[in-house]
Design an enzyme around this catalytic site. Structure first.
Site, PDB file in Angstrom:
ATOM      1  NE  ARG A  15       2.361   5.200   0.563  1.00  0.00           N
ATOM      2  CZ  ARG A  15       1.166   4.948   1.097  1.00  0.00           C
ATOM      3  NH1 ARG A  15       0.952   3.841   1.777  1.00  0.00           N
ATOM      4  NH2 ARG A  15       0.179   5.803   0.931  1.00  0.00           N
ATOM      5  CG  ASP A  16      -1.902   3.415  -0.997  1.00  0.00           C
ATOM      6  OD1 ASP A  16      -1.870   2.432  -0.234  1.00  0.00           O
ATOM      7  OD2 ASP A  16      -2.864   4.180  -1.073  1.00  0.00           O
ATOM      8  CG  HIS A 211      -5.242   8.823  -0.888  1.00  0.00           C
ATOM      9  ND1 HIS A 211      -3.942   8.533  -1.263  1.00  0.00           N
ATOM     10  CD2 HIS A 211      -5.804   7.622  -0.588  1.00  0.00           C
ATOM     11  CE1 HIS A 211      -3.733   7.231  -1.187  1.00  0.00           C
ATOM     12  NE2 HIS A 211      -4.841   6.644  -0.772  1.00  0.00           N
ATOM     13  CG  HIS A 213      -8.647   3.752  -1.599  1.00  0.00           C
ATOM     14  ND1 HIS A 213      -8.121   2.599  -1.082  1.00  0.00           N
ATOM     15  CD2 HIS A 213      -7.638   4.652  -1.562  1.00  0.00           C
ATOM     16  CE1 HIS A 213      -6.856   2.791  -0.740  1.00  0.00           C
ATOM     17  NE2 HIS A 213      -6.539   4.036  -1.007  1.00  0.00           N
ATOM     18  CB  CYS A 244     -10.034  -2.802  -1.550  1.00  0.00           C
ATOM     19  SG  CYS A 244     -10.659  -2.416   0.090  1.00  0.00           S
ATOM     20  CG  ASN A 253      -4.443   3.934  -4.167  1.00  0.00           C
ATOM     21  OD1 ASN A 253      -4.592   4.993  -3.583  1.00  0.00           O
ATOM     22  ND2 ASN A 253      -3.646   2.974  -3.722  1.00  0.00           N
TER      23      ASN A 253
END
Lengths: 317, 317
Positions: A15-16, A211, A213, A244, A253
């Site tokens: 997803r991300d 979560h 990064h 990013c 991530n």
């Protein structure tokens, strides 16, 4: 003998990660990725996002990908939904968890969804009401995914008071779980400590997911601080996929394989085999040859003595 | 008001970084680098290595570089020496600290210097005797730089017992300071915790320096664990210069700017300005255009809200 503590790593790359790359990964490869992650031991995955296909063609196959993930009986399947319409689809698909992103930065929220954070909370409340209606047994958990919590590329500083306000609002709106996301890689370990110090006492035991990064290399130090505060679920993306979007060349991530490697070394049981994660990177490489792949461990490989180190019984942090 | 804790960051790029790159940095640029690091607030630097110029042409100007560094009255200048001959030169040059590398891995020690670790300790003892003779006031401190402490690309696992044995030997040989180096990037946070647990009680307060490589992304997590054990001096290399000679594409020394950024965020006072460190990278780029430069912070830049975050008073770890 001491019981090893457990840490949950949720793979969010499908997803991300995919959301931030240009090429579209074929459905078949998404399924292969889910399979490989499952075989490696991953039991939590955020596999799709229910957004209009014309806005994000990458996620047009959300239903098929979710259905595939749900064939694994002990896999907790999460989907992201930006609004009520998406939530309806995700609930119909039968996901175990829905995460609705709510940006704490007013500037980011307005730029992204043309709604204030407070308005997004009201949408979140409607999603919860829909969940209560559609899903009588309440099996589907609602996650309030608070984003830009630690800073914002548009707004700069995000005051802790603003985060506290949104946490109280999403709890009032019926959130089952609260996740804090460092969407733009602003968080530093000292700040993470300060924020969790203030937020955990007010979150009624529901603030359980972080979560991070790795944009500025702080994802793993931030994770260590979060562990000290009792956080036990962490999002990550295989190969740090996605990068990013706000800083070309910088990581997004944290790489799943690096995170698992660190957690296991700290004496946390993740149930995930690092070498199998490293092997699974080839699926991304084959399906998206243009995508930049991150991750320190992949460059160097596992240490020669790795197998001998992995049987640490004591949780350090 | 709480007193901020202090952490020392020693820049070792002029020695460890340059030792592992192919191009030779002109003496003039080494001096510029020392100047820029000093202006940024760095007060500890390992600036050269006294090895035969035919083996390492990069270090042929050691005397001139050391002399330049010594013009700064409050800069602690360290040089590496592999043997008695090098120590003689370093002592004559007037450095404040000499670090002698002693590899704990037998395989690595034999491959590098054709001596066992125990034989290297005997050379270290002779260096200490020389220091006592030449330097009557004992101003020059001797650092035993234990390398391959956490694992070795040749040998694999390095048993803790072997490290303990060498620590006791170097203390007996008269070491002023003991530094532990993760030469090959094998260390994990759990292992660092276990090793310091065992070593600090036996090191008589002399184990105060850690030297972490970021080969597998663990340098900053390892630093956090070392801080918890009271270690307060850390080696680093601007732009992570040098990479990892054992793993192409992988990082070597942790990047100074990333380390300082993390330490400051944790409430440690380093006295070093991160932005000025980031600016100093241009000296390396100009002098060694072929060298790969690492560092997460440089890719993304300081967070927009950075200045507002930097006044944390509480040390977290």
């Amino acid at each position: 003998m001491m019981q090893k503590r457990h840490a949950t790593v949720q793979e969010v790359g499908m997803r991300d990660g995919l959301q931030s790359v240009s090429g579209i990964m074929p459905t078949h490869d998404k399924k292969r990725w889910i399979d490989a992650a499952y075989v490696a031991g991953v039991r939590y995955m955020e596999v799709a996002s229910y957004v209009p296909a014309k806005l994000l063609p990458q996620m047009a196959d959300a239903d098929e990908v979710v259905a595939h993930a749900l064939t694994y009986g002990d896999l907790t399947v999460t989907a992201l939904v930006p609004n009520l319409k998406g939530a309806e689809k995700a609930l119909a698909a039968g996901v175990h968890r829905i995460v609705a992103p709510i940006s704490v930065s007013v500037a980011h929220s307005m730029a992204n969804v043309r709604k204030t954070p407070a308005d997004m909370v009201e949408e979140f409340r409607r999603i919860r009401e829909l969940r209560d209606d559609m899903d009588k047994v309440g099996r589907t958990k609602l996650i309030a995914g608070l984003s830009t919590v630690f800073g914002c590329t548009l707004q700069g500083e995000v005051p802790l008071e603003d985060v506290q306000d949104i946490v109280l609002r999403v709890l009032d709106a019926g959130s089952d779980i609260v996740a804090l996301a460092d969407t733009t890689g602003h968080a530093t370990p000292g700040q993470v400590d300060r924020f969790f110090d203030a937020l955990i006492p007010q979150a009624q035991g529901k603030l359980t997911i972080a979560h991070f990064h790795d944009t500025r290399g702080m994802a793993l130090p931030n994770t260590m601080i979060a562990l000290q505060h009792g956080i036990h679920e962490f999002d990550a993306s295989l190969a740090g996929l996605g990068g990013c979007p706000h800083a070309p060349g910088a990581t997004g991530n944290v790489a799943t394989e690096d995170l698992v490697f660190m957690l296991e070394s700290l004496g946390y049981h993740t149930g995930i085999d690092v070498q199998q994660l490293l092997d699974a990177r080839s699926i991304i490489q084959q399906a998206l040859p243009q995508a930049v792949m991150y991750g320190s461990l992949a460059h160097a490989g596992l240490p020669k003595a790795y197998s001998k180190q992995s049987n640490i019984e004591k949780a350090v942090v």
